[in-house]
Each structure stands twice: as C-alpha cells, then as structure tokens.
Design a protein around this motif. Structure first.
Motif, PDB file in Angstrom:
ATOM      1  N   LEU A 223      -2.376   3.293  -2.482  1.00 58.26           N
ATOM      2  CA  LEU A 223      -2.460   3.877  -1.132  1.00 58.26           C
ATOM      3  C   LEU A 223      -3.755   4.665  -0.954  1.00 58.26           C
ATOM      4  CD1 LEU A 223      -1.010   4.873   1.598  1.00 58.26           C
ATOM      5  CD2 LEU A 223      -0.575   6.911   0.290  1.00 58.26           C
TER       6      LEU A 223
ATOM      7  N   SER B  70       0.827  -1.217   0.000  1.00 56.00           N
ATOM      8  CA  SER B  70       0.000   0.000   0.000  1.00 56.00           C
ATOM      9  C   SER B  70       0.861   1.267   0.000  1.00 56.00           C
ATOM     10  CB  SER B  70      -0.985   0.019   1.152  1.00 56.00           C
ATOM     11  OG  SER B  70      -0.347   0.053   2.383  1.00 56.00           O
ATOM     12  N   LEU B  71       1.746   1.310  -0.995  1.00 56.33           N
ATOM     13  CA  LEU B  71       2.580   2.497  -1.138  1.00 56.33           C
ATOM     14  C   LEU B  71       1.966   3.430  -2.182  1.00 56.33           C
ATOM     15  CD1 LEU B  71       6.076   0.872  -1.076  1.00 56.33           C
ATOM     16  CD2 LEU B  71       5.159   2.412   0.615  1.00 56.33           C
ATOM     17  N   PRO B  72       2.236   4.710  -2.094  1.00 55.37           N
ATOM     18  CA  PRO B  72       1.650   5.621  -3.067  1.00 55.37           C
ATOM     19  C   PRO B  72       2.214   5.407  -4.468  1.00 55.37           C
ATOM     20  CG  PRO B  72       3.076   6.790  -1.549  1.00 55.37           C
ATOM     21  CD  PRO B  72       3.023   5.400  -1.077  1.00 55.37           C
ATOM     22  N   VAL B  73       1.520   5.944  -5.438  1.00 56.19           N
ATOM     23  CA  VAL B  73       1.848   5.918  -6.864  1.00 56.19           C
ATOM     24  C   VAL B  73       1.650   4.530  -7.485  1.00 56.19           C
ATOM     25  CG1 VAL B  73       3.471   6.545  -8.660  1.00 56.19           C
ATOM     26  CG2 VAL B  73       3.489   7.792  -6.519  1.00 56.19           C
TER      27      VAL B  73
END
Lengths: 440, 567
Positions: A351, A344-347
C-alpha cells in the motif's frame, strides 16, 4: 580485477546460478534434496542480501549500486521459487539452463554503476529475452505466436538505439515516448504471446518467470537510465503510463486462463510504476522501485499457487477451477498473500508503495492521480472476484472424496516454492512499509 | 511512562488474537478454553481503557510519536489517547467482549471455532489502533485492515456461498469509500504538507484562508465519501442489510461497533470539517436521505435481521445528520447508545431465531390470519399521539422556563431538543405497536417517564458535549458551520412538525371513522412506493443491470479487438 565494470569477486557470485544444472543432476542421482538442488541460487541470493545489508560499511559492496542490488536480489528470489517448482518429468525443457543463465545476466546488467551503461545493458537483457523466447519456443514448437520474439527483438533494438544518444536528448518528450513504447513491447499484456496450444506446467512456469516476472524489473532499470537533472514531468506521458496500466487490467478482467491474470496484473502494475517514475520526483522513484520489486514476487506467489491448482485438477480456466481451491488451504493462503499485492492492502499489499506513486502523480496532475486511484480500485475488485471464484463456495469436482483429500495436500517442492515466495514477499513489504526502500 | 504503557492497550487483543490464530493453525481444536485467549485480552483492554480514560480526564491526553517515518511523510506519525479515543476504546472493547462471551456457546459446534475468536481479537486490536491514530495515513492503514478483517470474519464459513458473497460485496463497497479517502489524503497532503490531524486543524485555525474553500470542500467531501461507505450512507449502504448472511455475533459486532467508525472519523476530523460549511450541509442532506431511506425500507422488510440492518442504516443517517448540524458530540453519544442497544437486539434476535426454529407450535394462532382487521380503540393510539405532539411543547416550555436555555441564542440546544423529540417519538410509536399504551392508565406513567427521559437525554447530551469538546470556541464553531440560519431552520422544523401532525391526523381519522382521507393520487402511488422500498430502492438491480453488465460487455468487446483471442 574488473570485468564488465564489476569487481571479480562479485562476478563470481553472479556466476553461481550457472551451477544449478550440475547440482540438480547430482541431487536427482542421489537422494532428492531440494536444499542441495537450490544451493547455488540460494547462495547467490544470500550474498546479494549481505551486500545490501553491508552496503555502507564494506568497500567492495559500496562499489555496487543499491538499486541494482535490490533488482538482482528480487529476480534471484523469484527464480529460486520457480526452480523449486520445476517439474522433473519435462526433460526437453531448457528451463534448468535458461533460468539460471538469465539470473546471472540480469545480475550483471542491473549491477552496472555507470549511468551510460544502463540503456546498453537494458538492450542486452531485452535481446536475451528475445533469444530466450526463441529457445523456449523451439523446445515447445507452436507454443508462442510468431509476433512475440519479433516484438521483443524490436524492443531490444529501440533500447539499443537509445543507448547511443547523449543525456540531453534522453530527457525530451520524444525520447521518453520511445522508452515508454519499448517498455510496453516487453510487457506480458495486453499484447498476447502464447498460442495456448502447449499446456505443460514446466513450460507455463518458465514462461511466467521469464516473460512476466522479469519485465517490471527491466522496465524499472530502463527508467533509471533517463537522466533526472534535465527531466520535467509531462502529464500526457503519465497518462500513457496509466493507459498501459488500464489496458493490462482489461486483459486480466477478460482472462479465461489462470495464467492470464498474472500477465494482466503485472502489466497493469508496471504501467502504474512507469507513470509514477516519470514524475521524476523522489516519491515517484521510491514508490516505483518498491512496486517493481514487489510485482515479480507477488506474481510468483499467486501465479505458482494457481499453477499448482490447475495442475491438480487438469484445467486452466477460471470457470473450470471454480471453488476447487476451497479445501486446498495452503494454496488459498498463498494466493491470497500474492493477491493482497493486487488489492494494495497494507502490511502485505505494498500500500505504501502505491501511496508514494499516487502522491508523486498527484503532484503533477490530480486528474491522472484520480484515474490511477480508479485503476487501483478496479484491480482490487478483479482480484477479490477471482479469489472468491476459486477459493470459496461448494466445489463441484469429478474427483472422488479420497482424491480430493490427496489434492488438498501440498508436495514438498510446492511447499518450498510457496514458502520462499511468501517469505521474500512479506520481508520486502515490511522493509518497504517502514520506508527503508529508497533509490531509483 | 503512561505513553509507553498506553501502546499496550490496542496490542493486547491483537496479541491475544494473533496467538490464538497461530495456536489454532498449528493444532486445530474446537475447545472453548482457547477462546479465552482472545476474550481475556479484550477484557483486559477494557479495564485498561477505563483506567486510561480516567487518567485522560484528570491529566490530559496521552500522545507519543512513533519511532518510524511513514514513506512520503516528513513528520513521524503520532499516536495517542484523548477523550474521543478513550470513549471509543470502551465502546469497542466492551461490545467485543460481550460478543465474544455470547459466541462461546453460540458457535461451539461450528467449524473454525478458534479461528473465529482469533479473528475477532485481531479485528478488535485493529479497531483500537484505528481510533488512537492521530495521523490520517496511519488511520487509513488501519481503516483498510479493518475492512480486510471484517471480510474475513464475514466469510468465516467459506462453504456458505451467501455469506462469502455478502463479504465480497461489503469489501468492494468499503473499497469505494477507501478510494475517496485515498483521494482526500492526496489532496490534504498537497494542501497542508502534513497528515497530522492536530497540525492540520491548527493550521486552519491560525490562518483560515490558508487553503481555498473549494479545495477544502473537495478534500472534506472525499473524506466524507470514506465515512459514507463504512457508515452505510445512501447509496453506499448495500452491504449492511446483507449481514444477515453472516454469523449473528459478527452482525452484532458490525452493527454495534464497525458501522460507527464513519461517525468516529467525522468526529476525529471535526475541526477540519467545521471550516467547510458547504460540506457540513452536504453531510446533513446525505444523512437525511439515509435516515428516510433506511427507516422506510425497514418498515417493508419481513426478515428480522434484515429489518435490524435497515434500522441501523436509519440510525446511521441520524448520526450523520447530527454531524452535519455541528452536533458532533451528539453523534458520538448516539453511536454509543445505538451500539449498545443494537448489539443487544442482534444477540437477542439470534437466540429468538434459534428458539423459533426449534419450536414446533410456531406460527402461533394469532399469526394465522394476519389480514383480519383489528377493532379500533382510541385509547390505544391517542396516548402515543399526545406524547408525540404535546411533548415538543413541553420540551420547549420546559427548556425555556425551567432550564433557562434561551433557544434563540442556542442553536445547538435546539438540535439536541429536536433529536430527543425524534427519539422519544420513535419510542412512543414502538410502544404503541407493542401494545404498551393499551389504556390511559398505562399511558400516563409512560408519558411522565418519557418527559423525564427527554430532560435526562438533553442534560446527558449537553454534558457529553462539554466533556468531548471542552473548548467553547470549538463548540460554537461547529454549530456556526453546521447551522443554516434561523430563516431556513424555522421553516424546516415547522414543515417536519406539520408532516407529523398531518400523519397522526390521517391515522386517527382512518381509525375513528374508517374512511380513507388521502387523495387518490397519493393512494395510487402507495403501492409503487411500497414495492420500491421492499426492493431496497431497486439500487441493486440498477448496479447489476445498468452498470456491471454493460461494463462487462464493453470489456469483452475491447478484448476482442486484441489479436489472438475472440471475446
């Protein structure tokens, strides 16, 4: 002309994937061309994408539900990747027929606009999954546990029965619980389905496409059938959703074989999206849709890269594959892209979809939201741990150095499958992060 | 026009790094000329940063609203450069440029040379976007990307199991902090219905009773949890000392730039923290424990880089203590000073280790018999003791009589004085150990220099406080919130002063008369305490054997309950 409450031209588009076996055999007879082979399913995806882009401006497209278009397109994209990765040599596999047929059927079911048809369609699709398990299991005797088709059949029956009830009853806690239980029966984990006796790559990939990638979309489709106007959020139901997620996580944590990781993580993600959706808040519905679309693509990308890795080194266990991926750069990159979703990391990790879900859950119960955050953290730890085990460190392989060089190269079919999955995943995450995916 | 141009600033290193990554991927090469793509854009960002800081000071902050909505938020996110961002931009781009220049030759023969510079460029860009975000969700996005970038930098050489393990550990510990940060975001959104930092502060300012103290405390404590992981506060510090496994330039970047980001977040949200006095006290206690633990553990370590790692932890503890006391600007002042000197130390240590590895004469003669007792000379220890003990008196009198600062009314000034005393005492002790104070003749100029340094420090810190927080009401709110009142403050200061005096007395008696004056029960615990700090507080043992192993056993047992598979 309207068939299955769908306009004729749209139905023709939905039938396109059924041409895949024909194109595959033509392509095999002539010079092998991946593009030609995949053309029917590729066209199917392109048409659906165009319908989505011109949804507001075109009368024909406007007749279709936007959410249904998203779901159909997502499954079409997933099947495209798996079809590209189907091994040539497994002649007995029903995958070249089964996967396109399920794509067409899922398209017909997801694009139903009539609200009362949602559960009926869901029941049909669950029944089709049950039949697929029998067909696929028949082609590879002893591959599935006997309980697997039974639980799929039971789920189909429950969903079919629910479709007979009217709207007011469907929003009561008892019925919500029934939907939840029927959904859990469809999930790839924590209940096991394979005997692990059949290890053909084609079998494992088809199994993943049908019984891991489709359930999140089907579950989301079922949740859409719950009428929102009378619904009130019940925190015990949310808690059950999170419990499903945690049990999926437990399955992934104790996985011995690489395929089990995708099973567990998909189940975990689906439990999370169920909890978010059942808040009946706009954020929850949007976040659940975002996650439902991302999960199959992330599973396809990371699942296929692990499948290619295990095929190279003839072992499926995490212990056996330890550090063997360090030198196979494309597979490493593909796995990480897929795994970022689990982190669940951005980009690249959805996320903001998870943010929407957490926001919705926290509006109903902060306690359940904290539990969900813990789940998100544990998923991250698990995925990072697996990535480290497989794709870093000094490998101890029995292969010679020249064989290792060969193993580090990617075949064209693998390149196609991974590139398509990466492209779809990144595009979807970008669109979702900008808040452009809404519906449910 | 300025707001459009300002967006270019963080994009520059990001663009340079991204381009280099692409070029290196398409045509890998170890030529140093490629590194200038990242280094050049970082240096340009530094120059632009100076220009923007001057503009911000003369014409006020530059803010712009981004042309998109983040999902779930009604307001579009804001982005901009204010004084705090301006200062941080200079620190980040400055340190990054120095580290990249150093790496040009240091890493020349290493595999993945181009990728390393590309990653540093991207990480610098992410850090710049982080410090210029005015929305907590936007900040959180870059906060997480920073962890990812750091992890990729640390595991630059994937074949080295130790550095990969260190990267893995760092990522997980940072993620613990992120989980707290995420909960803080959820709580903040529930309470304020916005995540714009300025709007949240304005809402609290206009109606301080808008949210209950309990909710605000919960939110700010969760936010502090996020800062704790990034700034290596006890017990989330385990990742920092392990950075010795990573390439030296990465260690330098981490210790000089990335580790300060927790202090930055506390400053960015200082107007929210200041409305929760209880959180401020917790922050102070956490900082105090970290400073004690970090500094004590540093003394027991033998590895140079690990020693520096624990020294950073101690300094981060001081920085957090300053925030807890309401001296937010002092924390920024501290992190800038610390960033510069720690980067120098790390880069020096890398060269030192490199030279030592190639020097066949090492270890030198003096190091052969380390247990040989040295001849005690009073002249060596007395000047440092006098500096440490007499200086507070000089400071107090000087401040009161010469500078006209009324200590009873200016609690913030006392905080500044206290920290300047601690800093100078540390310097005095270090100089004593380095034998700079070997004679009274040498000690006198040093002492005078230090007194001047103290007053310079106080003046600089005071001016920096006004520079960073020009609003006097905000400054007094910080100190009022962080203060514990004179009734509690005076005994604390007296207790610490007493401890230092007793410590010096014991050392002096031991040196002059050769006798051990400590009671037996203290001596009996000395060894245990030494081993405790040598083993880094046994924290890793506890986590591994008391948390992870039982958890694994439990999950194995639970899995065995499922049909179809044994555990």
């Amino acid at each position: 002309m309207t068939v299955f409450s769908l306009p004729g031209p749209i139905l023709l588009v939905l039938l396109l994937p059924l041409l895949f076996p024909l194109f595959r055999s033509r392509s095999a007879r002539k010079r092998k061309s991946m593009l030609l082979e995949l053309l029917p399913v590729l066209l199917y995806c392109v048409f659906l994408l165009l319908a989505l882009v011109f949804h507001g401006g075109c009368g024909l497209c406007h007749q279709l539900p936007e959410t249904g278009l998203y779901l159909s397109l997502s499954f079409g994209a997933v099947i495209l990747c798996y079809l590209a990765a189907l091994p040539e040599e497994e002649r007995r596999s029903p995958a070249p027929f089964l996967l396109p047929a399920m794509t067409t059927l899922s398209g017909v079911v997801f694009l139903q606009k009539d609200h009362s048809n949602l559960f009926a369609g869901g029941g049909v699709l669950a029944g089709a999954l049950c039949v697929s398990s029998l067909l696929h299991g028949g082609a590879y005797p002893g591959a599935y546990l006997r309980s697997f088709p039974l639980r799929l059949g039971l789920s189909a029956l429950v969903i079919g029965a629910l479709s007979m009830f009217g709207e007011p009853r469907l929003s009561t806690p008892g019925f919500l619980l029934a939907v939840l239980l029927a959904s859990v029966l469809l999930l790839p984990a924590p209940l096991p389905r394979r005997t692990e006796k059949v290890l053909f790559p084609g079998f494992l990939r088809t199994d993943q496409a049908l019984f891991v990638c489709l359930p999140p979309l089907l579950v989301f489709h079922l949740l859409r059938g719950i009428p929102a106007k009378a619904a009130i959020p019940f925190w015990p139901i949310l808690f059950l959703g999170i419990l499903t997620a945690l049990s999926g996580l437990l399955f992934a944590k104790t996985a011995l074989f690489v395929e089990e990781l995708a099973d567990g993580l998909t189940a975990a993600g689906t439990g999370f999206l169920i909890a978010g959706f059942l808040t009946f808040l706009p954020e929850g519905r949007n976040g659940a849709l975002f996650l439902a679309l991302l999960l199959p693509l992330a599973t396809a990308l990371s699942g296929l890269s692990l499948s290619f890795l295990s095929q190279r080194f003839r072992t499926r266990t995490f212990q056996g594959l330890s550090a063997l991926g360090t030198n196979v750069e494309p597979l490493r990159l593909a796995f990480l892209l897929g795994a970022f979703q689990g982190m669940s990391l951005p980009v690249v990790g959805g996320l903001l979809g998870e943010w929407l879900l957490l926001k919705a859950i926290s509006s109903v119960s902060v306690g359940v939201a904290v539990l969900a955050v813990i789940g998100v953290f544990l998923t991250f730890v698990l995925v990072v741990e697996r990535a480290r085990t497989l794709f870093s460190g000094e490998s101890v392989s029995r292969l010679s150095s020249s064989d290792m060089i060969l193993a580090s190269e990617v075949l064209p079919s693998e390149g196609w499958a991974l590139s398509l999955a990466s492209l779809f995943l990144l595009a979807l995450d970008l669109i979702g992060s900008l808040g452009l995916i809404a519906g449910g | 026009m300025y707001s459009e141009l300002a967006v270019l600033l963080p994009s520059l290193p990001l663009f340079g790094g991204g381009l280099l990554l692409l070029v290196d991927w398409l045509r890998p090469s170890g030529h140093s000329r490629r590194a200038y793509m990242s280094l050049g854009t970082t240096a340009m960002a530094f120059v632009l940063g100076v220009w923007f800081l001057v503009h911000v000071v003369s014409s006020g902050p530059i803010f712009c609203t981004l042309p998109f909505h983040l999902p779930g938020l009604t307001d579009p996110p804001r982005w901009g450069i204010d004084r705090l961002s301006g200062v941080m931009i200079l620190l980040i781009t400055g340190v990054s440029a120095v580290v990249q220049t150093y790496s040009l030759r240091y890493l020349l023969s290493e595999p993945g040379y181009g990728r390393f510079f590309a990653l540093i460029g991207v990480e610098t860009g992410i850090l710049l976007f982080l410090v210029t975000s005015q929305n907590l969700l936007l900040l959180f996005i870059f906060w997480q990307l920073m962890s990812l970038g750091l992890s990729l930098l640390m595991s630059h050489n994937r074949l080295r199991t130790n550095s990969v393990m260190a990267a893995h550990k760092t990522f997980i510990i940072h993620r613990i902090g992120d989980a707290f940060f995420l909960v803080a975001l959820l709580l903040a959104e529930r309470m304020f219905h916005t995540l714009d930092i300025q709007r949240m502060a304005a809402l609290l300012h206009d109606s301080p009773t808008l949210v209950s103290q309990g909710s605000l405390m919960g939110m700010t404590l969760c936010l502090f949890g996020g800062c704790m992981a990034k700034s290596a506060q006890f017990p989330l510090h385990g990742w920092l000392p392990d950075t010795m496994e990573t390439p030296t330039p990465v260690s330098a970047l981490m210790h000089a730039g990335i580790v300060n980001i927790g202090g930055f977040l506390m400053n960015r949200t200082s107007l929210i923290f200041a409305h929760s006095p209880m959180t401020m006290h917790v922050v102070f206690i956490a900082g105090f424990l970290t400073a004690i633990f970090g500094s004590s553990t540093m003394l027991t370590q033998s590895d140079v880089k690990r020693k520096l790692g624990f020294s950073t932890m101690g300094q981060m503890g001081y920085m957090t203590m300053e925030c807890g006391l309401g001296a937010f600007s002092l924390a920024v002042f501290h992190l800038i000073a610390h960033g510069i000197f720690k980067a120098t130390l790390f880069l020096e240590s890398g060269m030192g280790i490199h030279i030592a590895r190639e020097d066949p004469v090492l270890p030198r003669g003096t190091a052969i018999e380390p247990l040989t007792p040295e001849v005690f000379r009073l002249s060596r220890i007395l000047p440092a003791a006098l500096v440490t003990l007499v200086l507070p008196l000089v400071i107090l009198l000087g401040a009161h009589q010469l500078a006209g600062i009324h200590l009873s009314r200016e609690e913030g000034t006392v905080v500044f004085l206290f920290f300047s005393w601690v800093t100078v005492s540390q310097a005095a002790i270090s100089l004593t150990r380095a034998r700079m104070f070997d004679s009274f003749t040498a000690a006198v100029p040093w002492t005078v220099l230090m007194v001047l340094f103290v007053f310079g420090y106080i003046q600089a810190a005071h001016r920096f406080n006004i520079f960073l927080y020009p609003d006097p009401a905000a400054r007094s709110l910080f100190f009022a919130s962080g203060g514990v009142g004179w009734v509690l403050f005076t005994p604390i200061v007296l207790l610490i002063t007493g401890l230092i005096v007793v410590g010096w007395g014991v050392s002096l008696l031991r040196g002059v008369r050769g006798e051990i004056v400590l009671p037996a029960w203290v001596l009996s615990r000395q060894e245990a305490l030494y081993l405790f700090f040598l083993n880094r507080g046994m924290l890793e043992f506890f986590v591994s054997h008391r948390l992870i192993e039982p958890f694994d056993r439990l999950t194995g047992r639970l899995r065995s309950l499922l049909p179809g598979r044994e555990a």
